[in-house]
Design a protein around this motif. Structure first.
Motif, PDB file in Angstrom:
ATOM      1  N   THR A 160       0.836  -1.205   0.000  1.00  8.36           N
ATOM      2  CA  THR A 160       0.000   0.000   0.000  1.00  8.36           C
ATOM      3  C   THR A 160       0.868   1.252   0.000  1.00  8.36           C
ATOM      4  O   THR A 160       2.051   1.216   0.354  1.00  8.36           O
ATOM      5  CB  THR A 160      -0.907   0.046   1.239  1.00  8.36           C
ATOM      6  OG1 THR A 160      -0.044   0.072   2.387  1.00  8.36           O
ATOM      7  CG2 THR A 160      -1.842  -1.134   1.290  1.00  8.36           C
ATOM      8  N   LYS A 161       0.255   2.361  -0.413  1.00 11.88           N
ATOM      9  CA  LYS A 161       0.959   3.627  -0.491  1.00 11.88           C
ATOM     10  C   LYS A 161       1.451   4.063   0.904  1.00 11.88           C
ATOM     11  O   LYS A 161       2.585   4.511   1.065  1.00 11.88           O
ATOM     12  CB  LYS A 161       0.019   4.693  -1.069  1.00 11.88           C
ATOM     13  CG  LYS A 161       0.725   5.942  -1.547  1.00 11.88           C
ATOM     14  CD  LYS A 161      -0.185   6.752  -2.474  1.00 11.88           C
ATOM     15  CE  LYS A 161       0.489   8.042  -2.928  1.00 11.88           C
ATOM     16  NZ  LYS A 161       0.570   9.052  -1.869  1.00 11.88           N
ATOM     17  N   GLU A 176       5.322   4.686   2.074  1.00 11.88           N
ATOM     18  CA  GLU A 176       5.787   5.958   2.633  1.00 11.88           C
ATOM     19  C   GLU A 176       6.457   5.750   3.977  1.00 11.88           C
ATOM     20  O   GLU A 176       7.490   6.344   4.277  1.00 11.88           O
ATOM     21  CB  GLU A 176       4.606   6.927   2.776  1.00 11.88           C
ATOM     22  CG  GLU A 176       4.360   7.703   1.502  1.00 11.88           C
ATOM     23  CD  GLU A 176       3.022   8.421   1.522  1.00 11.88           C
ATOM     24  OE1 GLU A 176       2.401   8.541   2.604  1.00 11.88           O
ATOM     25  OE2 GLU A 176       2.601   8.856   0.444  1.00 11.88           O
ATOM     26  N   ASN A 188       7.504  11.537  -1.172  1.00 16.37           N
ATOM     27  CA  ASN A 188       7.601  11.227  -2.593  1.00 16.37           C
ATOM     28  C   ASN A 188       8.962  10.657  -2.955  1.00 16.37           C
ATOM     29  O   ASN A 188       9.902  11.361  -3.247  1.00 16.37           O
ATOM     30  CB  ASN A 188       7.326  12.469  -3.456  1.00 16.37           C
ATOM     31  CG  ASN A 188       7.964  13.692  -2.853  1.00 16.37           C
ATOM     32  OD1 ASN A 188       8.820  13.557  -1.972  1.00 16.37           O
ATOM     33  ND2 ASN A 188       7.575  14.856  -3.315  1.00 16.37           N
TER      34      ASN A 188
END
Lengths: 292, 248
Positions: free
Chosen positions: B235-236, B240, B247
């Motif tokens: 997952t994002k 992160e 980013n």
């Protein structure tokens, strides 16, 4: 910056300056004391040097050749010609060649022994800590004893001649180069060694492919420097009967053949200059072109 | 099926714990990307698998053979079985490409003659074949130091292939390369994985590339596994968290 801060900076600065100055005075004092102590131990006095100086120039004048500008190109029978001065040139050339070969052989053999031992005595790559200490002590012994002592020993054991000189210089070269080489290895980057180890390569392969290509330029320049030193060493070592031009030089000095002394010394100086010039070229060539 | 099994592996460096109780099972033919920020323990894990460093505790086994207790000849055999390529390539700059590739055989088949750079004809042909597969055969006699970064890394891959490896460990293979060369190198690694069926474990700091090339990702953070699965299931938020960055 406000005033009080500036003042504080100035006080700190001048305090630092004062302590540094004290430290400098202290160091100068230590130097002065040790200078006077050592000069009194060796009976150093200026008047002795000043008295001796004319005698020094006397000797130099004595050994200078008696050349006559009008007769300089005459044959060896005529006093005042270069040929008369160098009437023994063939003998000198042969002895100089012998001296040169002594230095070549001793440097080559010393180089090989030193290279082998240097891998054991470099802290970062040594296979174990015992061999490190052992080899380091051995190298210290080899270069700690002056080569002239080894030469006397080998002349006594093996007889008069160049063999004794070659062995003596080889031993000293091994000790000196071994130390320098191992210090070069200690500065080497070990990345390639890690790669060789990761292939499953053994210690010898690591040294051969991980270290040698990297350190080669430095090692070559140390070896060539050593070669120059060995040319001089193999001259001096002849004084105790270990072959080469030195043996002849010792003879003519003792028999007070003054002009021959300068003839031989001039030849030695010319040889050293030639080697100095060519060794620089050789080094450039090796570093530029050779991948070993 | 052959597999690499790591069980409760721990590695401590005096103060810090670089690898903290890791257990993974990787099958033959898998291409695994190890992701995580620098200092997460990625490189340490690679070096532990190759046994360049010793684990504090735990076990690593390949095909049921315990790796952590191997010694002498067996250890060298293991190392040559799991070939490694490095971020800085670790090639011998001053020697030519062919000799560099041939040095990969020092582990499997050591001979004194090889110290004089004398290798058998069979090995030379093999080395040239690998170089040819990587489009480098015309560079064989050039000095490695004169090649570009991408070419150097491919020389390193050829050297690794000379070891006939069962596992290819790639430690940040592309982080000192530009995007174009990165793609060439990653394509080559992928090809080795698919065509020869060699297990590839690859440290990558670029998530994009890891997702593109790997069948399975393992996320490391502070020496612990925080993710293990197909790239699509990452997952994002987790990504992160892995990189501590918005980013990457």
């Amino acid at each position: 910056m406000n005033d009080s801060l500036l003042k504080r900076h100035i006080t700190i600065y001048s305090e630092q300056l004062r302590s540094r100055r004290l430290w400098n005075i202290f160091i100068i004092l230590i130097f002065a004391v040790s200078f006077f102590m050592s000069s009194s131990i060796i009976d150093f006095n200026l008047s002795q040097i000043i008295d001796g100086f004319p005698r020094l120039s006397d000797y130099i004048v004595k050994i200078l050749p008696n050349l006559d500008i009008n007769l300089i190109l005459e044959n060896s029978k005529t006093e005042g010609s270069i040929q008369y001065w160098y009437f023994n040139f063939k003998k000198y050339a042969a002895l100089l060649y012998e001296t040169f070969n002594m230095a070549v052989l001793a440097t080559l053999m010393g180089f090989i022994f030193a290279l082998i031992l240097s891998f054991l005595s470099a802290k970062n790559i040594t296979p174990n800590i015992y061999s490190y200490h052992l080899v380091k002590r051995i190298l210290e012994f080899l270069r700690g004893v002056p080569e002239i002592i080894f030469a006397i020993l080998f002349v006594w054991a093996l007889g008069v001649g160049p063999l004794a000189g070659i062995i003596a210089i080889t031993i000293h070269t091994t000790g000196a180069l071994g130390k320098l080489f191992s210090e070069v290895h200690e500065n080497a980057d070990l990345k390639t060694c890690e790669a060789i180890r990761s292939h499953g390569g053994n210690w010898v392969s690591e040294m051969r492919y991980g270290i040698i290509p990297k350190v080669l330029p430095n090692i070559i320049s140390y070896a060539l420097l050593r070669f120059e030193i060995n040319i001089r060493a193999s001259t001096v070592i002849g004084f105790v009967g270990a072959g080469g031009i030195g043996q002849e030089l010792y003879l003519v000095i003792n028999f007070n053949y003054y002009e021959e002394v300068s003839a031989i010394i001039l030849l030695i100086i010319l040889t050293v200059i030639t080697i100095d010039i060519s060794s620089g070229r050789i080094r450039q060539k090796i570093i530029g072109e050779m991948g070993v | 099926m052959a597999s690499l099994e790591i069980n409760s592996l721990v590695k401590k460096f005096s103060e810090t714990t670089a690898i903290n109780d890791i257990s993974i099972r990787i099958l033959d033919g898998e291409m695994v990307g190890i992701i995580g920020k620098s200092g997460a323990g990625k490189s340490t894990l690679m070096r532990l698998i190759n046994r360049l460093i010793e684990p504090t505790s735990g076990s690593i086994a390949y095909n049921g053979i315990e790796i952590t207790s191997l010694k002498g000849k067996n250890l060298k055999q293991w190392r040559s079985k799991c070939a490694m390529i490095f971020q800085q390539f670790n090639l011998i700059d001053r020697l030519d490409v062919l000799t560099n590739v041939l040095s990969g055989t020092l582990g499997i088949n050591f001979k004194l003659l090889k110290l004089l750079k004398i290798y058998s004809k069979k090995e030379k042909i093999e080395a040239l074949t690998y170089l040819n597969n990587l489009d480098l055969s015309d560079k064989a006699l050039q000095r490695v130091g004169t090649l570009s970064g991408g070419q150097q890394q491919r020389v390193a891959i050829a050297r690794a292939m000379m070891q006939n490896p069962s596992i290819l460990l790639a430690d940040e293979p592309i982080s000192s390369l530009d995007p174009k060369n990165s793609k060439v190198v990653m394509d080559d690694i992928k090809k080795i994985n698919k065509k020869d069926g060699i297990m590839v474990i690859c440290n990558l700091h670029s998530l994009e590339i890891a997702k593109e090339y790997c069948d399975r990702l393992i996320g490391l953070s502070d020496g612990k596994i925080v993710f293990d699965g197909h790239p699509s299931s990452l997952t994002k938020e987790l990504a992160e968290q892995l990189y501590d960055l918005e980013n990457e």
